[in-house]
Design a protein around this motif. Structure first.
Motif, PDB file in Angstrom:
ATOM      1  N   PRO A 170       4.456 -19.240 -11.446  1.00 45.86           N
ATOM      2  CA  PRO A 170       3.150 -19.890 -11.310  1.00 45.86           C
ATOM      3  C   PRO A 170       2.499 -19.586  -9.964  1.00 45.86           C
ATOM      4  CG  PRO A 170       4.936 -21.482 -11.052  1.00 45.86           C
ATOM      5  CD  PRO A 170       5.573 -20.205 -11.485  1.00 45.86           C
ATOM      6  N   ALA A 171       1.193 -19.418  -9.988  1.00 46.66           N
ATOM      7  CA  ALA A 171       0.408 -19.203  -8.773  1.00 46.66           C
ATOM      8  C   ALA A 171      -0.999 -19.739  -9.036  1.00 46.66           C
ATOM      9  CB  ALA A 171       0.364 -17.722  -8.404  1.00 46.66           C
ATOM     10  N   ARG A 172      -1.792 -19.881  -7.984  1.00 48.39           N
ATOM     11  CA  ARG A 172      -3.152 -20.410  -8.143  1.00 48.39           C
ATOM     12  C   ARG A 172      -4.213 -19.357  -7.905  1.00 48.39           C
ATOM     13  NH1 ARG A 172      -7.285 -23.109  -5.427  1.00 48.39           N
ATOM     14  NH2 ARG A 172      -6.314 -22.812  -3.383  1.00 48.39           N
ATOM     15  N   GLY A 173      -3.884 -18.332  -7.104  1.00 46.66           N
ATOM     16  CA  GLY A 173      -4.887 -17.324  -6.775  1.00 46.66           C
ATOM     17  C   GLY A 173      -4.258 -15.966  -6.544  1.00 46.66           C
ATOM     18  N   VAL A 174      -5.118 -14.958  -6.375  1.00 42.31           N
ATOM     19  CA  VAL A 174      -4.648 -13.592  -6.171  1.00 42.31           C
ATOM     20  C   VAL A 174      -5.668 -12.856  -5.302  1.00 42.31           C
ATOM     21  CG1 VAL A 174      -5.761 -12.739  -8.288  1.00 42.31           C
ATOM     22  CG2 VAL A 174      -3.769 -11.520  -7.349  1.00 42.31           C
ATOM     23  N   TRP A 175      -5.172 -11.943  -4.491  1.00 33.58           N
ATOM     24  CA  TRP A 175      -6.036 -11.094  -3.680  1.00 33.58           C
ATOM     25  C   TRP A 175      -6.314  -9.798  -4.427  1.00 33.58           C
ATOM     26  CZ3 TRP A 175      -8.621 -11.984   0.785  1.00 33.58           C
ATOM     27  CH2 TRP A 175      -8.289 -13.138   1.507  1.00 33.58           C
ATOM     28  N   LEU A 176      -7.588  -9.517  -4.654  1.00 33.89           N
ATOM     29  CA  LEU A 176      -7.994  -8.222  -5.198  1.00 33.89           C
ATOM     30  C   LEU A 176      -7.996  -7.191  -4.073  1.00 33.89           C
ATOM     31  CD1 LEU A 176     -10.974  -9.339  -7.467  1.00 33.89           C
ATOM     32  CD2 LEU A 176      -8.538  -9.131  -8.063  1.00 33.89           C
ATOM     33  N   CYS A 177      -7.817  -5.922  -4.444  1.00 30.05           N
ATOM     34  CA  CYS A 177      -7.755  -4.855  -3.455  1.00 30.05           C
ATOM     35  C   CYS A 177      -8.811  -3.804  -3.742  1.00 30.05           C
ATOM     36  CB  CYS A 177      -6.370  -4.197  -3.462  1.00 30.05           C
ATOM     37  SG  CYS A 177      -5.045  -5.305  -2.944  1.00 30.05           S
ATOM     38  N   GLU A 179     -10.175   0.372  -3.057  1.00 32.37           N
ATOM     39  CA  GLU A 179      -9.557   1.673  -3.280  1.00 32.37           C
ATOM     40  C   GLU A 179      -8.553   2.029  -2.192  1.00 32.37           C
ATOM     41  OE1 GLU A 179     -12.480   4.677  -3.854  1.00 32.37           O
ATOM     42  OE2 GLU A 179     -13.337   3.753  -5.659  1.00 32.37           O
ATOM     43  N   ASP A 180      -8.682   1.433  -1.024  1.00 32.64           N
ATOM     44  CA  ASP A 180      -7.735   1.683   0.065  1.00 32.64           C
ATOM     45  C   ASP A 180      -6.467   0.852  -0.081  1.00 32.64           C
ATOM     46  OD1 ASP A 180      -8.737  -0.826   0.609  1.00 32.64           O
ATOM     47  OD2 ASP A 180      -9.628  -0.283   2.541  1.00 32.64           O
ATOM     48  N   LYS A 181      -6.365   0.051  -1.154  1.00 30.92           N
ATOM     49  CA  LYS A 181      -5.204  -0.792  -1.455  1.00 30.92           C
ATOM     50  C   LYS A 181      -5.041  -1.942  -0.473  1.00 30.92           C
ATOM     51  CE  LYS A 181      -2.690   3.025  -3.631  1.00 30.92           C
ATOM     52  NZ  LYS A 181      -1.426   3.799  -3.685  1.00 30.92           N
ATOM     53  N   LEU A 182      -6.104  -2.286   0.236  1.00 35.14           N
ATOM     54  CA  LEU A 182      -6.107  -3.412   1.163  1.00 35.14           C
ATOM     55  C   LEU A 182      -6.820  -4.597   0.521  1.00 35.14           C
ATOM     56  CD1 LEU A 182      -7.038  -1.570   4.489  1.00 35.14           C
ATOM     57  CD2 LEU A 182      -4.755  -2.118   3.613  1.00 35.14           C
ATOM     58  N   SER A 183      -6.373  -5.803   0.858  1.00 38.60           N
ATOM     59  CA  SER A 183      -6.977  -7.012   0.295  1.00 38.60           C
ATOM     60  C   SER A 183      -8.464  -7.066   0.612  1.00 38.60           C
ATOM     61  CB  SER A 183      -6.296  -8.252   0.861  1.00 38.60           C
ATOM     62  OG  SER A 183      -4.918  -8.262   0.541  1.00 38.60           O
ATOM     63  N   SER A 184      -9.264  -7.344  -0.429  1.00 33.56           N
ATOM     64  CA  SER A 184     -10.709  -7.380  -0.243  1.00 33.56           C
ATOM     65  C   SER A 184     -11.337  -8.718  -0.609  1.00 33.56           C
ATOM     66  CB  SER A 184     -11.373  -6.279  -1.078  1.00 33.56           C
ATOM     67  OG  SER A 184     -11.070  -6.446  -2.459  1.00 33.56           O
ATOM     68  N   GLN A 204      -0.944  -2.430 -17.635  1.00 32.08           N
ATOM     69  CA  GLN A 204      -1.789  -1.803 -16.629  1.00 32.08           C
ATOM     70  C   GLN A 204      -1.171  -1.976 -15.237  1.00 32.08           C
ATOM     71  OE1 GLN A 204      -2.879  -4.212 -18.765  1.00 32.08           O
ATOM     72  NE2 GLN A 204      -3.771  -2.833 -20.296  1.00 32.08           N
ATOM     73  N   LEU A 205      -1.586  -1.119 -14.324  1.00 30.00           N
ATOM     74  CA  LEU A 205      -1.104  -1.198 -12.951  1.00 30.00           C
ATOM     75  C   LEU A 205      -1.481  -2.537 -12.328  1.00 30.00           C
ATOM     76  CD1 LEU A 205       0.008   0.067 -10.283  1.00 30.00           C
ATOM     77  CD2 LEU A 205      -2.337   0.873  -9.870  1.00 30.00           C
ATOM     78  N   VAL A 206      -0.497  -3.171 -11.707  1.00 31.52           N
ATOM     79  CA  VAL A 206      -0.727  -4.352 -10.873  1.00 31.52           C
ATOM     80  C   VAL A 206      -0.064  -4.088  -9.526  1.00 31.52           C
ATOM     81  CG1 VAL A 206      -0.393  -6.837 -10.601  1.00 31.52           C
ATOM     82  CG2 VAL A 206      -0.684  -5.865 -12.895  1.00 31.52           C
ATOM     83  N   ASP A 207      -0.790  -4.343  -8.440  1.00 32.52           N
ATOM     84  CA  ASP A 207      -0.242  -4.190  -7.086  1.00 32.52           C
ATOM     85  C   ASP A 207      -1.001  -5.154  -6.191  1.00 32.52           C
ATOM     86  OD1 ASP A 207       1.135  -3.345  -4.875  1.00 32.52           O
ATOM     87  OD2 ASP A 207       0.261  -1.335  -4.801  1.00 32.52           O
ATOM     88  N   ASN A 208      -0.710  -6.458  -6.375  1.00 29.24           N
ATOM     89  CA  ASN A 208      -1.524  -7.506  -5.759  1.00 29.24           C
ATOM     90  C   ASN A 208      -0.666  -8.646  -5.247  1.00 29.24           C
ATOM     91  OD1 ASN A 208      -3.167  -6.234  -8.176  1.00 29.24           O
ATOM     92  ND2 ASN A 208      -4.692  -6.973  -6.704  1.00 29.24           N
ATOM     93  N   LEU A 240       3.290  -8.664  -6.669  1.00 30.78           N
ATOM     94  CA  LEU A 240       3.756  -8.101  -7.935  1.00 30.78           C
ATOM     95  C   LEU A 240       3.276  -6.661  -8.033  1.00 30.78           C
ATOM     96  CD1 LEU A 240       5.137  -8.541 -10.700  1.00 30.78           C
ATOM     97  CD2 LEU A 240       2.898  -9.244 -11.579  1.00 30.78           C
ATOM     98  N   PHE A 241       4.242  -5.756  -8.223  1.00 33.02           N
ATOM     99  CA  PHE A 241       3.938  -4.336  -8.383  1.00 33.02           C
ATOM    100  C   PHE A 241       4.489  -3.888  -9.727  1.00 33.02           C
ATOM    101  CE2 PHE A 241       5.283   0.199  -7.316  1.00 33.02           C
ATOM    102  CZ  PHE A 241       4.035   0.735  -7.605  1.00 33.02           C
ATOM    103  N   CYS A 242       3.588  -3.567 -10.644  1.00 28.93           N
ATOM    104  CA  CYS A 242       3.952  -3.060 -11.968  1.00 28.93           C
ATOM    105  C   CYS A 242       3.332  -1.679 -12.141  1.00 28.93           C
ATOM    106  CB  CYS A 242       3.450  -3.997 -13.065  1.00 28.93           C
ATOM    107  SG  CYS A 242       4.200  -5.621 -13.076  1.00 28.93           S
ATOM    108  N   PRO A 243       4.057  -0.614 -11.806  1.00 27.86           N
ATOM    109  CA  PRO A 243       3.510   0.725 -12.039  1.00 27.86           C
ATOM    110  C   PRO A 243       3.532   1.060 -13.525  1.00 27.86           C
ATOM    111  CG  PRO A 243       5.752   0.882 -11.220  1.00 27.86           C
ATOM    112  CD  PRO A 243       5.398  -0.585 -11.223  1.00 27.86           C
ATOM    113  N   GLN A 244       2.601   1.869 -13.950  1.00 24.87           N
ATOM    114  CA  GLN A 244       2.525   2.233 -15.362  1.00 24.87           C
ATOM    115  C   GLN A 244       3.630   3.221 -15.732  1.00 24.87           C
ATOM    116  OE1 GLN A 244      -1.838   3.295 -15.328  1.00 24.87           O
ATOM    117  NE2 GLN A 244      -1.824   2.094 -17.208  1.00 24.87           N
ATOM    118  N   GLY A 245       4.233   2.986 -16.899  1.00 30.16           N
ATOM    119  CA  GLY A 245       5.173   3.947 -17.459  1.00 30.16           C
ATOM    120  C   GLY A 245       6.491   4.081 -16.727  1.00 30.16           C
ATOM    121  N   GLN A 246       6.887   3.071 -15.946  1.00 28.31           N
ATOM    122  CA  GLN A 246       8.138   3.126 -15.190  1.00 28.31           C
ATOM    123  C   GLN A 246       9.136   2.108 -15.743  1.00 28.31           C
ATOM    124  OE1 GLN A 246       8.811   5.373 -12.797  1.00 28.31           O
ATOM    125  NE2 GLN A 246       6.773   6.257 -13.033  1.00 28.31           N
ATOM    126  N   ASN A 247      10.415   2.335 -15.453  1.00 27.13           N
ATOM    127  CA  ASN A 247      11.469   1.426 -15.932  1.00 27.13           C
ATOM    128  C   ASN A 247      11.838   0.394 -14.873  1.00 27.13           C
ATOM    129  OD1 ASN A 247      12.797   3.023 -14.108  1.00 27.13           O
ATOM    130  ND2 ASN A 247      14.449   3.633 -15.492  1.00 27.13           N
TER     131      ASN A 247
END
Length: 291
Positions: A170-177, A179-184, A204-208, A240-247
């Motif tokens: 559970p969480a309440r919020g998330v930081w969007l990033c 193209e530079d992969k920095l929190s925006s 889909q890719l998640v890295d947030n 959370l980092f979920c790369p596409q197509g990885q195990n």
């Protein structure tokens, strides 16, 4: 040069550690059948001498990326340079790229230490304990420099992912990033990233960075007949980092969002004076469940 490994075990699991490779965890397996509870590190991964190909490593004195070429401190500008060949920004601090020393070790525990001078003087300690299927990690940073500076901590476990892996966190919020992969931008948690109930990982890719996390999570591996019940202390943020197509995927307890050094109020960072410390604890408890 072969990598020297330290092996710990309890009645249910076995863990190997590579102190000289940034205090990285190499393999954590279920003893009954060798199933990887963290992402399996093969011989090629170990020979690469790259902790990012192993199972888990500590993050300090910051987590993830820092933009702007450095950050401001009460004593002035702290310059940082890129520390990998494939990332334009400095990433994950410096502890993961240095050899640690074994201070103490038993059959089920180890204490590792790093005395670092880069990018500023600090002492890091990582205590690792196995107990009845529970992996307990305690990471501590102590500032050894003359002038106060900002610290962040984290742990970077790579976890096994199957088609049916589910996550409850559970969480309440998330930081969007950007193209530079920095929190925006911080937003309230959108429904497609709501893990209040056990949910399959996104395709889909998640890295947030997710915020207002109570420190509890479950990683459910129904196909393999177990879950990892997780508990963090010293933070309310996970990445959370979920790369596409990885195990594999990464569920990282961290003290601050990406690029917190340049966000208003420096959320999750701690200004430490000489001799002051911060710590982060994380437990991953293996529990068998019906497949």
């Amino acid at each position: 040069m072969p990598t020297s490994l330290l092996t710990l075990h309890d009645r249910l699991t076995q863990l190997t550690i590579a102190p000289q490779r940034g205090a990285s965890l190499v393999n954590w397996i279920r003893l009954s059948d060798g199933w990887p509870l963290l992402r399996h590190s093969d011989e090629q991964a170990l020979a690469s001498a790259n902790p990012r190909r192993l199972a888990c490593y500590p993050l300090l004195p910051w987590s993830n990326r820092v933009g702007g070429g450095g950050f401001d401190t009460p004593a002035g500008w702290q310059q940082l340079s890129a520390n990998t060949e494939h990332e334009p920004l400095p990433i994950h601090g410096s502890a993961w790229q240095q050899p640690w020393q074994v201070v103490d070790a038993t059959s089920d525990s180890a204490l590792l230490q790093l005395d670092s001078q880069r990018p500023f003087p600090y002492r890091a300690r990582l205590h690792v304990q196995l107990n009845d299927g529970c992996l307990h990690l305690k990471l501590q940073a102590t500032h050894m420099g003359e002038h106060p500076t900002w610290y962040g901590l984290g742990l970077h476990p790579y976890l096994t992912r199957t088609a049916n892996t589910r996550l409850q966190a559970p969480a309440r919020g998330v930081w969007l990033c950007g193209e530079d992969k920095l929190s925006s931008q911080w937003i309230e948690l959108p429904e497609h990233w709501n893990f209040d109930q056990a949910t399959q990982l996104p395709e889909q890719l998640v890295d947030n960075a997710f915020t207002d996390w109570p420190g509890r999570a479950r990683i459910i591996q129904q196909d393999a007949g177990y879950q990892l019940v997780c508990q963090a202390e010293g933070t309310d943020v996970f990445l959370l980092f979920c790369p596409q197509g990885q195990n594999f995927f990464c569920f990282e307890p961290v003290t601050h969002p990406v690029n917190a050094h340049h966000l208003p109020g420096r959320p999750g960072l701690h200004l430490l004076a000489t001799g002051e410390s911060r710590q982060l604890q994380y437990r991953l408890h293996y529990q068998a469940i019906a497949p």
